[in-house]
Enzyme design. Structure first.
Site, PDB file in Angstrom:
ATOM      1  N   HIS A 294       0.835  -1.195   0.000  1.00 26.87           N
ATOM      2  CA  HIS A 294       0.000   0.000   0.000  1.00 26.87           C
ATOM      3  C   HIS A 294       0.873   1.250   0.000  1.00 26.87           C
ATOM      4  O   HIS A 294       1.860   1.321   0.751  1.00 26.87           O
ATOM      5  CB  HIS A 294      -0.894   0.041   1.240  1.00 26.87           C
ATOM      6  CG  HIS A 294      -2.033  -0.912   1.196  1.00 26.87           C
ATOM      7  ND1 HIS A 294      -2.367  -1.727   2.257  1.00 26.87           N
ATOM      8  CD2 HIS A 294      -2.940  -1.189   0.219  1.00 26.87           C
ATOM      9  CE1 HIS A 294      -3.426  -2.458   1.941  1.00 26.87           C
ATOM     10  NE2 HIS A 294      -3.779  -2.159   0.705  1.00 26.87           N
ATOM     11  N   PHE A 473       3.938   0.052   4.744  1.00 22.95           N
ATOM     12  CA  PHE A 473       4.596  -1.115   5.333  1.00 22.95           C
ATOM     13  C   PHE A 473       3.689  -2.336   5.385  1.00 22.95           C
ATOM     14  O   PHE A 473       3.612  -3.023   6.385  1.00 22.95           O
ATOM     15  CB  PHE A 473       5.142  -0.765   6.727  1.00 22.95           C
ATOM     16  CG  PHE A 473       5.662   0.639   6.811  1.00 22.95           C
ATOM     17  CD1 PHE A 473       6.713   1.042   5.994  1.00 22.95           C
ATOM     18  CD2 PHE A 473       5.095   1.570   7.650  1.00 22.95           C
ATOM     19  CE1 PHE A 473       7.192   2.351   6.033  1.00 22.95           C
ATOM     20  CE2 PHE A 473       5.556   2.874   7.698  1.00 22.95           C
ATOM     21  CZ  PHE A 473       6.615   3.262   6.897  1.00 22.95           C
ATOM     22  N   HIS A 474       3.043  -2.625   4.236  1.00 26.84           N
ATOM     23  CA  HIS A 474       2.165  -3.781   4.131  1.00 26.84           C
ATOM     24  C   HIS A 474       2.620  -4.714   3.001  1.00 26.84           C
ATOM     25  O   HIS A 474       1.808  -5.122   2.171  1.00 26.84           O
ATOM     26  CB  HIS A 474       0.723  -3.330   3.864  1.00 26.84           C
ATOM     27  CG  HIS A 474       0.122  -2.518   4.955  1.00 26.84           C
ATOM     28  ND1 HIS A 474      -1.009  -1.730   4.755  1.00 26.84           N
ATOM     29  CD2 HIS A 474       0.463  -2.357   6.253  1.00 26.84           C
ATOM     30  CE1 HIS A 474      -1.334  -1.133   5.884  1.00 26.84           C
ATOM     31  NE2 HIS A 474      -0.445  -1.497   6.812  1.00 26.84           N
ATOM     32  N   PRO A 475       3.887  -5.110   2.920  1.00 29.10           N
ATOM     33  CA  PRO A 475       4.314  -5.972   1.812  1.00 29.10           C
ATOM     34  C   PRO A 475       3.717  -7.367   1.932  1.00 29.10           C
ATOM     35  O   PRO A 475       3.704  -7.972   3.000  1.00 29.10           O
ATOM     36  CB  PRO A 475       5.835  -6.001   1.960  1.00 29.10           C
ATOM     37  CG  PRO A 475       6.076  -5.773   3.422  1.00 29.10           C
ATOM     38  CD  PRO A 475       4.997  -4.822   3.848  1.00 29.10           C
TER      39      PRO A 475
END
Length: 539
Positions: A294, A473-475
């Site tokens: 995101h 920080f949503h890998p």
């Protein structure tokens, strides 16, 4: 001689902590958990607002850097990931969002039976320990999910009033029957302290004799023989050690480290592995591919009313907030900085919520580069508005840069590389223009602190997003779940295609990114995976 365990779990993060708990709870199986980082008993990990203090702390954070990203003007993004017991659940901003029902129906429809909303909703409900605004426990699950609607900053009323002016729905529970709308985010907190996956799941598991946690233990290779995972090599205390798995090796190192370790073990794109002198065990181009994340852009404003800046900028304000927290576990330090927001539709043609919003009563524009000083905000009242498109379609890759397991992999996000992502950014910008033009927000704004969104046309919205947006920080997706080994790494039971006794269980298996914060669905994936693994172990 190598010690043997029924299960070896690589990574004591959000998923690995769950697996340690669920796989050992019947007392029949032994579990070894390998964690590359150290312990999580740190004040700023346990204190919710301490998120800002550990954001750049290399003692608990891998501090990854992405490669120059063409879609972002060749900027290199900072990618923090937890290097500590609890993983990223020990360093995140505590927001708990399951995602939207159609996210999981999409997983099912991509050829993954058992992963639709009807399948996963009971799993979420089973581990959530809901705490209401009065502090009463409403459901007995191990992961504390606290409703803090009565504790967040009074500035929230301006955001909620602005939403009403736009006719947006409101919700008291983003994890309930009607998650669409705006409101206050629930957080993973118990009695004023962060409730990480380690607190909720790993510590109960460690009280059982069959569970062992090894910290500062960097897994370097999954040992394969005859097409089966037989164990793990890891470095600890300057020595190379080996542990053997009687039933399965479970890789839960996260969306960055899981594909890295598979490739280091000879499972990945054959040409890449040969380039680095690694013997190809299974030629699997999908390992490391399908990376999703995101991106959000933030608009900062001076405020006409007091915000957290007023409370925390002065030394006496910090002292007061600190004393209140130490004595009562209440107040600003007991909360996330991400307080309000929601899931909304960018326009009337949106078939489902496609934007996630954030409204934070704090700014830190005067902070030095490479810091996130939530306890040292700007010396004037300020607030933040932010949006992220929920379901980006751009796809990147993560690949090893060296056969040395201590060297970080190459992260190539390939951001903003599709026309749909362009359109979603512009639609989000138009929505934000409407939001900041409401009377409720106009009354709150003394002056904008960044380029103002109000006067931008479509081209300027996109250009500004490219120039200033950042990862939230949503890998996910780099070991994606799917039925076809040509495009997926694991099957619907999270077994690695072409290798027996090896599973991947973490956010890397998401077939597509969920609409919101990814910690909650990662924990759900681990619970569901544990049941699948235990079922197979009983056969």
């Amino acid at each position: 001689m190598a010690e043997s365990f029924d299960f070896i779990v690589i990574g004591a993060g959000s998923a690995g902590c769950v697996l340690a708990d669920r796989l050992s709870e019947d007392g029949r199986h032994s579990v070894l958990v390998l964690e590359a980082g150290g312990h999580d008993r740190r004040f700023w990990i346990k204190t919710p607002i301490g998120y800002g203090r550990i954001f750049f702390d290399g003692r608990v954070n891998w501090k990854y850097q992405a490669e120059p990203d063409r879609g972002l003007g060749d900027r290199r993004a900072y990618w923090p990931r937890g290097r500590v017991v609890g993983g990223s659940s020990s360093i995140n901003a505590l927001v708990y969002c399951r995602g939207l029902p159609h996210d999981f129906d999409d997983w099912r429809d991509e050829g993954n039976p058992g992963w639709g909303w009807a399948d996963v909703e009971p799993v979420f409900a089973g581990f959530e320990g809901r705490i209401d605004r009065a502090g009463r426990v409403r459901t007995p699950g191990p992961l504390a999910v606290a409703d803090v609607g009565d504790e967040v900053h009074p500035l929230k009323r301006h955001f909620l009033d602005a939403a009403r002016e736009l006719g947006l729905p409101e919700t008291d529970d983003f994890n309930g029957a009607s998650p669409e709308g705006v409101g206050v985010y629930a957080i993973t907190r118990r009695r004023g302290l962060r409730c990480s996956a380690a607190d909720a799941f790993l510590r109960p598991a460690l009280r059982r004799p069959g569970v062992r946690l090894e910290t500062q233990a960097l897994a370097t290779r999954i040992v394969l023989a005859g097409g089966r995972a037989e164990g793990v090599d890891y470095q600890q205390g300057g020595e190379v050690r080996r542990a053997q798995a009687r039933i399965a090796v479970i890789l839960s190192a996260g969306a960055i480290a899981s594909p890295q370790l598979l490739q280091l073990s000879g499972i990945g794109p054959g040409a890449l592995l040969q380039e680095h002198g690694i013997a190809v065990q299974v030629d699997r181009p999908a390992v490391g591919g399908h990376l999703q994340d995101h991106l959000a852009v933030t608009y900062r404003y001076r405020a006409t009313q007091p915000t957290l800046n007023d409370e925390l900028h002065s030394w006496w304000g910090k002292l007061g907030a600190g004393l209140r927290y130490v004595l009562t576990r209440r107040g600003t330090l007991s909360l996330s900085v991400n307080q309000c927001g929601g899931f909304v539709r960018a326009g009337p043609d949106s078939r489902a919520p496609d934007l996630q919003l954030y409204f934070n009563p704090v700014t830190y524009t005067t902070a030095p580069e490479g810091t996130r000083p939530l306890m040292n905000p700007d010396p004037f009242p300020g607030f933040i508005l932010s949006y992220q498109p929920c379901r980006p379609t751009s796809r990147g890759r993560i690949d090893i840069a060296s056969p040395d397991p201590r060297r970080p992999p190459q992260i190539r996000p390939n951001s903003l590389s599709t026309s749909k992502d362009f359109a979603d950014v512009v639609a989000g910008g138009r929505f934000m223009q409407a939001l900041v033009r409401t009377a409720a927000i106009r009354d709150l704004v003394a002056a904008p602190l960044t380029p103002t969104i109000e006067t931008m046309d479509d081209e300027a919205i996109l250009a500004d997003f490219r120039a200033r947006c950042g990862t939230v920080f949503h890998p996910v997706g780099t070991c994606r779940m799917g039925p076809d080994p040509a495009s997926a790494v694991v099957d619907a039971a999270l077994r690695v295609h072409g290798v027996e006794g090896l599973r991947v269980v973490d956010a890397s298996v998401f077939p597509s990114i969920t609409s919101g914060n990814t910690n909650a669905p990662t924990i759900m994936v681990a619970h569901k995976a544990a049941e699948l693994i235990r079922r197979d172990a009983r056969c």
